[in-house]
Design an enzyme around this catalytic site. Structure first.
Site, PDB file in Angstrom:
ATOM      1  N   PRO A   2       5.790 -21.771 -29.395  1.00  0.00           N
ATOM      2  CA  PRO A   2       6.254 -22.807 -28.473  1.00  0.00           C
ATOM      3  C   PRO A   2       5.795 -22.530 -27.045  1.00  0.00           C
ATOM      4  O   PRO A   2       5.738 -21.391 -26.602  1.00  0.00           O
ATOM      5  CB  PRO A   2       7.781 -22.706 -28.605  1.00  0.00           C
ATOM      6  CG  PRO A   2       8.005 -22.140 -29.977  1.00  0.00           C
ATOM      7  CD  PRO A   2       6.876 -21.179 -30.182  1.00  0.00           C
ATOM      8  N   GLU A   3       5.468 -23.603 -26.333  1.00  0.00           N
ATOM      9  CA  GLU A   3       4.959 -23.461 -24.972  1.00  0.00           C
ATOM     10  C   GLU A   3       5.967 -24.013 -23.975  1.00  0.00           C
ATOM     11  O   GLU A   3       7.073 -24.421 -24.329  1.00  0.00           O
ATOM     12  CB  GLU A   3       3.600 -24.144 -24.869  1.00  0.00           C
ATOM     13  CG  GLU A   3       2.653 -23.660 -25.967  1.00  0.00           C
ATOM     14  CD  GLU A   3       1.188 -23.912 -25.682  1.00  0.00           C
ATOM     15  OE1 GLU A   3       0.826 -24.108 -24.506  1.00  0.00           O
ATOM     16  OE2 GLU A   3       0.394 -23.888 -26.642  1.00  0.00           O
ATOM     17  N   LYS A  51       8.554 -19.987 -20.380  1.00  0.00           N
ATOM     18  CA  LYS A  51       8.973 -19.973 -21.769  1.00  0.00           C
ATOM     19  C   LYS A  51      10.373 -19.379 -21.944  1.00  0.00           C
ATOM     20  O   LYS A  51      10.798 -19.119 -23.072  1.00  0.00           O
ATOM     21  CB  LYS A  51       7.959 -19.199 -22.610  1.00  0.00           C
ATOM     22  CG  LYS A  51       6.554 -19.798 -22.573  1.00  0.00           C
ATOM     23  CD  LYS A  51       5.598 -19.007 -23.436  1.00  0.00           C
ATOM     24  CE  LYS A  51       4.185 -19.564 -23.349  1.00  0.00           C
ATOM     25  NZ  LYS A  51       3.244 -18.832 -24.230  1.00  0.00           N
ATOM     26  N   ASN A 163      -1.295 -21.102 -26.186  1.00  0.00           N
ATOM     27  CA  ASN A 163      -2.633 -21.255 -26.736  1.00  0.00           C
ATOM     28  C   ASN A 163      -3.082 -22.707 -26.835  1.00  0.00           C
ATOM     29  O   ASN A 163      -4.255 -23.017 -26.644  1.00  0.00           O
ATOM     30  CB  ASN A 163      -2.715 -20.595 -28.114  1.00  0.00           C
ATOM     31  CG  ASN A 163      -4.131 -20.207 -28.465  1.00  0.00           C
ATOM     32  OD1 ASN A 163      -4.880 -19.751 -27.615  1.00  0.00           O
ATOM     33  ND2 ASN A 163      -4.518 -20.417 -29.718  1.00  0.00           N
ATOM     34  N   ARG A 246      -4.311 -16.472 -31.274  1.00  0.00           N
ATOM     35  CA  ARG A 246      -5.279 -15.973 -30.307  1.00  0.00           C
ATOM     36  C   ARG A 246      -6.589 -16.748 -30.325  1.00  0.00           C
ATOM     37  O   ARG A 246      -7.410 -16.582 -29.437  1.00  0.00           O
ATOM     38  CB  ARG A 246      -5.536 -14.488 -30.559  1.00  0.00           C
ATOM     39  CG  ARG A 246      -4.300 -13.633 -30.329  1.00  0.00           C
ATOM     40  CD  ARG A 246      -4.543 -12.198 -30.719  1.00  0.00           C
ATOM     41  NE  ARG A 246      -3.305 -11.429 -30.639  1.00  0.00           N
ATOM     42  CZ  ARG A 246      -3.168 -10.185 -31.070  1.00  0.00           C
ATOM     43  NH1 ARG A 246      -4.199  -9.560 -31.602  1.00  0.00           N
ATOM     44  NH2 ARG A 246      -2.018  -9.555 -30.972  1.00  0.00           N
TER      45      ARG A 246
END
Length: 260
Positions: A2-3, A51, A163, A246
């Protein structure tokens, strides 16, 4: 993972459900805080920074971080939970609702005055009321040789980018993610883009990704197949979660590599 937009929206939902309400019970399913009892405490505010999410009472602040799989959900009292009960790590109850934190990556209880110790090292919050674009640029410029795709993910530079958004921001600015910070054509514009994208994500959810997760599919600008590569610390391909988290997505034509 989650961002910042996900955490911001989760805080908004919790705020609507809990703020100003008296807790009728609390259940911390974390050994260190198992005996904490917030019954009869009033939830004074709910907020987020990057976050990180904070639920505040006069006595303490509950700090949670979603990490990889965490989520907050609100249920009417007596309503069946939509996720396995065994994954609940924190339950806050009022007379009307139960706020349940499932699979939370971090749960801790701190004094309200100590919240700063958790977030002091972070860069400006892209969705915060005190967003500071100049400070964000200054922090990015501290490491001019660092790839911009790595720098955007570092919460010490800007708080809230994960990401998904680092891939989207680089694509929108036509910058290859391995480009050193010092070689980004217009770093200020890129930071403004980051702020715009996250702000739009919380105002008009859900957001449709332009490039993230679209490996081998045609670029929506030029039709070139989208590529994915690892950027930052290496992760074995056998570790699917690490590889996915990643991996960064880019268009080889719209975002040419430095020197190409």
């Amino acid at each position: 993972m989650p961002e910042g937009d996900t955490v911001y929206l989760a805080a908004a939902r919790l705020r609507a459900a809990l703020e100003g309400k008296t807790l009728t019970g609390s259940d911390f399913r974390v050994p260190r805080y198992a005996t904490v009892d917030l019954r009869d405490q009033v939830v004074e505010s709910v907020g987020s920074y990057g976050k990180h999410l904070f639920i505040r009472t006069p006595a303490v602040s509950i700090h949670t971080h979603l990490k990889m799989e965490g989520t907050w959900r609100i249920f009417h009292c007596g309503q069946r939970w939509t996720k396995p009960r065994v994954t609940a790590r924190l339950v806050l109850r009022t007379a009307e609702v139960e706020a349940v934190g499932f699979s939370l990556g971090k749960v801790e209880v701190v004094r309200v005055g100590d919240e700063h110790r958790i977030i002091d090292h972070l860069g400006p919050d892209l969705l915060g009321p005190e967003w500071d674009v100049a400070e964000a640029v200054r922090r990015l410029e501290r490491y001019p040789d660092q790839p911009i795709g790595v720098a955007l993910l570092d919460q010490r530079n800007l708080a809230g980018i994960g990401n998904v958004f680092r891939s989207e921001i680089c694509f929108l600015r036509r910058v290859h993610p391995v480009t050193p910070v010092a070689d980004v054509p217009d770093l200020l514009a890129l930071v403004h883009e980051a702020h715009r994208v996250l702000t739009e994500a919380v105002r008009k959810p859900p957001r449709r990704e332009l490039i993230y997760g679209r490996t081998h599919r045609p670029c929506q600008r030029c039709g070139t197949p989208i590529a994915r590569a690892l950027l930052g610390d290496p992760a074995p391909a056998s570790d699917r979660i690490a590889y996915r988290e990643r991996g960064i997505y880019f268009c080889p034509r719209c975002q040419p590599a430095p020197g190409s």
